[in-house]
Scaffold this active site. Structure first.
Site, PDB file in Angstrom:
ATOM      1  N   SER A  20     -27.791  29.561  86.078  1.00 38.49           N
ATOM      2  CA  SER A  20     -28.563  31.081  85.696  1.00 38.49           C
ATOM      3  C   SER A  20     -29.943  30.776  86.121  1.00 38.49           C
ATOM      4  CB  SER A  20     -28.550  30.878  84.064  1.00 38.49           C
ATOM      5  OG  SER A  20     -27.350  31.223  83.535  1.00 38.49           O
ATOM      6  N   ARG A  24     -31.861  33.447  89.314  1.00 43.52           N
ATOM      7  CA  ARG A  24     -33.243  34.200  88.845  1.00 43.52           C
ATOM      8  C   ARG A  24     -34.387  33.892  89.840  1.00 43.52           C
ATOM      9  NH1 ARG A  24     -30.073  34.300  84.758  1.00 43.52           N
ATOM     10  NH2 ARG A  24     -29.928  35.884  83.104  1.00 43.52           N
ATOM     11  N   GLY A  91     -20.588  37.084  88.543  1.00 42.47           N
ATOM     12  CA  GLY A  91     -21.111  37.988  87.624  1.00 42.47           C
ATOM     13  C   GLY A  91     -22.624  38.407  87.824  1.00 42.47           C
ATOM     14  N   ARG A 119     -14.036  42.378  86.407  1.00 42.70           N
ATOM     15  CA  ARG A 119     -14.963  42.511  85.323  1.00 42.70           C
ATOM     16  C   ARG A 119     -15.790  43.705  84.990  1.00 42.70           C
ATOM     17  NH1 ARG A 119     -18.019  36.907  85.895  1.00 42.70           N
ATOM     18  NH2 ARG A 119     -18.350  37.364  83.549  1.00 42.70           N
ATOM     19  N   ASP A 320     -20.766  29.732  77.645  1.00 41.72           N
ATOM     20  CA  ASP A 320     -20.032  28.973  78.452  1.00 41.72           C
ATOM     21  C   ASP A 320     -19.383  27.727  78.159  1.00 41.72           C
ATOM     22  OD1 ASP A 320     -20.658  31.346  80.451  1.00 41.72           O
ATOM     23  OD2 ASP A 320     -22.526  30.390  80.987  1.00 41.72           O
ATOM     24  N   LYS A 347     -14.670  37.052  81.000  1.00 40.60           N
ATOM     25  CA  LYS A 347     -15.401  36.078  81.918  1.00 40.60           C
ATOM     26  C   LYS A 347     -14.488  35.954  83.385  1.00 40.60           C
ATOM     27  CE  LYS A 347     -18.836  35.176  79.137  1.00 40.60           C
ATOM     28  NZ  LYS A 347     -20.223  35.712  79.668  1.00 40.60           N
TER      29      LYS A 347
HETATM   30  C1  S3P Z   1     -25.604  34.314  82.478  1.00 39.20           C
HETATM   31  C2  S3P Z   1     -25.287  34.946  81.338  1.00 39.20           C
HETATM   32  C3  S3P Z   1     -23.849  35.012  80.610  1.00 39.20           C
HETATM   33  C4  S3P Z   1     -22.974  33.688  80.996  1.00 39.20           C
HETATM   34  C5  S3P Z   1     -23.026  33.717  82.585  1.00 39.20           C
HETATM   35  C6  S3P Z   1     -24.349  33.378  83.080  1.00 39.20           C
HETATM   36  C7  S3P Z   1     -26.473  34.440  83.106  1.00 39.20           C
HETATM   37  O1  S3P Z   1     -23.088  36.095  80.810  1.00 39.20           O
HETATM   38  O2  S3P Z   1     -21.636  33.683  80.596  1.00 39.20           O
HETATM   39  O3  S3P Z   1     -22.354  32.295  83.108  1.00 39.20           O
HETATM   40  O4  S3P Z   1     -27.084  33.895  83.934  1.00 39.20           O
HETATM   41  O5  S3P Z   1     -27.392  35.538  82.700  1.00 39.20           O
HETATM   42  P1  S3P Z   1     -23.367  37.342  79.827  1.00 39.20           P
HETATM   43  O6  S3P Z   1     -24.637  38.028  80.176  1.00 39.20           O
HETATM   44  O7  S3P Z   1     -22.231  38.106  80.302  1.00 39.20           O
HETATM   45  O8  S3P Z   1     -22.954  36.772  78.500  1.00 39.20           O
END
Ligand code: S3P
Length: 433
Positions: A20, A24, A91, A119, A320, A347
């Site tokens: 994550s 970013r 995602g 998704r 997660d 997911k």
């Molecule tokens: C993430 C947010 C989560 C998480 C994903 C990474 C992120 O998803 O499950 O693995 O980096 O912001 P959601 O925002 O759909 O809950």
């Protein structure tokens, strides 16, 4: 992948950089002025998808071992890509980049693999449309088509689902919108975007009222290049922490793990389970909190006799980790129950369905619920299970295989590389039998 039952696990685990945070860092560096250096950038396939998209948008990226250098183009400096932006399985890439690109008014198409194309994307398209973006989906799913040249206006947006991806998408679009953009969340989700925007010189307003948070950014805020080191991924650590706790005699050392409180609820569950764990925190100043974790194997007899129930707001802080916590549940005398986790169904695969199907094949006693499951203590038997193309399912069932009798075969286990490319090598290296 064949997994045989294991004796104690001993040694050190070198975690991949947090997924994550890496996404970013790369995106913000690209939107900034000047050069940024990101140390310990995640080696995961997902984070490579983000770099691939940025490079197709004209961003210059250099690699130096696990460090990445990025020459920022500024919020409006992206070029129109000559082909579709491929987000792969990620995602986070698709949802956060949609906010950045809609805000910057870059005409493009974003695609994903078969899983990502199933998704839900309306959750980002709706708020972006409200801000004035031209963005279309195929019936709520990828590909996403973004029209160029639209100027956005700031909105106040209450998140309909607890999602850090949606929150981040709206805030990132807000950086290029007119006026102020505010996101309201009624349960705290991971706050890496808010923390890191500050590191890139953007001020983020946060007001907290109980569990509700109002997070605001001003349109026209400019990012300045920064240098940072990505902590080890606590979601990757979770597989080894659970394995270490449930296999008696284990001793694992996991240095430099990210301990952001909005991500660390898995540690609270392990403590509640009675795991023998010690954490030494580093002094990271204003950056993400980090520490070294040592865990010793308690085995079932050394763990709690009570049932662990995971529900409510805390779910967002371990979303997660639920698949690996299901494996922990099979080793607890009172079992483990998860509620309020319907998000798991959207997911990389339907993780409730995948956990229930695989655990049943291994002989576990598990009840499926619409928003979770109840798993009771079970003697697991080796079986043929499926990753369902989901990295976290592949790794959770590798850990299940360690405590099962006989051999467990995981089909399509190579998808672990989506977040933890050398997971199986490191697992092999800490086995003593
Ligand atoms: C993430 C947010 C989560 C998480 C994903 C990474 C992120 O998803 O499950 O693995 O980096 O912001 P959601 O925002 O759909 O809950």
């Amino acid at each position: 992948m064949r997994i045989e039952s294991a004796g104690p696990l001993k040694g050190k685990i070198v975690l991949p950089g947090d997924k994550s945070i890496s996404h970013r860092a790369a995106m913000f560096a690209a939107m900034a002025s000047g050069q940024s250096r990101i140390e310990n950038y995640a080696a995961s396939e997902d984070c490579a998808s983000t770099l691939g998209c940025l490079s197709a948008l004209g961003v210059k990226i250099g690699r130096d071992g696990s460090a990445v250098t990025i020459d920022g183009v500024g919020g409006n400096g992206f070029i129109r890509p000559s082909s579709d932006l491929d987000c792969g399985n990620s995602g986070t890439t698709m949802r956060l980049m949609a906010g950045i690109l809609a805000g910057a008014g870059v005409e493009c198409v974003m695609t994903g693999d078969a899983s990502l194309s199933k998704r839900p994307m309306r959750r980002v398209v709706d708020p972006l449309t409200e801000m004035g973006a031209g963005i279309e989906t195929e019936d709520g799913h990828a590909p996403l088509q973004i029209k160029g040249g639209k100027k956005l206006t700031g909105i106040e947006y209450k998140l309909p689902v607890a999602s850090a991806q949606v929150k981040s998408c709206v805030l990132l679009a807000g950086l290029n919108a007119e006026g102020t953009t505010t996101v309201i969340e009624s349960a705290p989700t991971r706050d890496h975007t808010e923390r890191m925007l500050e590191q890139f010189g953007v001020s983020v307003g946060t007001e907290t009222d109980g569990a509700t948070r109002r997070i605001s950014v001003n349109g026209g805020s400019l990012l300045k290049g920064a240098s940072l080191r990505v902590p080890g991924d606590i979601s990757a650590a979770a597989f080894f922490l659970v394995a270490g706790a449930i296999i008696e005699g284990s001793q694992l050392y996991l240095p430099f793990v990210g301990l952001n409180p909005t991500r660390a609820a898995v540690l609270d569950v392990l403590r509640q389970a009675g795991a023998k764990m010690s954490i030494t925190e580093h002094d990271t100043g204003k950056g993400e909190p980090v520490g070294d974790i040592e865990i010793e194997g308690s085995g079932t007899a050394g763990l709690t006799k009570a049932r662990i129930v995971i529900e409510g707001d805390v779910v967002a802080n371990l979303v997660d980790e639920v698949p690996i916590l299901a494996i922990l549940g099979t080793q607890l005398e009172g079992g483990l129950e998860v509620r309020d986790a319907a998000e798991l169904r959207v997911k990389e695969t339907d993780r409730i369905d995948a956990v229930v199907k695989n655990l049943r094949k291994m002989g576990a006693d598990i009840e499926e619920r619409e928003d979770g499951f109840l798993v009771r203590r079970s003697l697991l038997q080796g079986a043929e299970v499926d990753s369902f193309g989901d990295h976290r399912i592949a790794m959770a069932f590798a850990v299940a295989g360690l405590v099962a009798e006989g051999v467990t075969e995981i089909h399509d286990a190579e998808c672990a590389a989506v977040s933890f490319p050398d997971f199986f090598e490191q697992l092999a290296a800490v086995r003593t039998q």
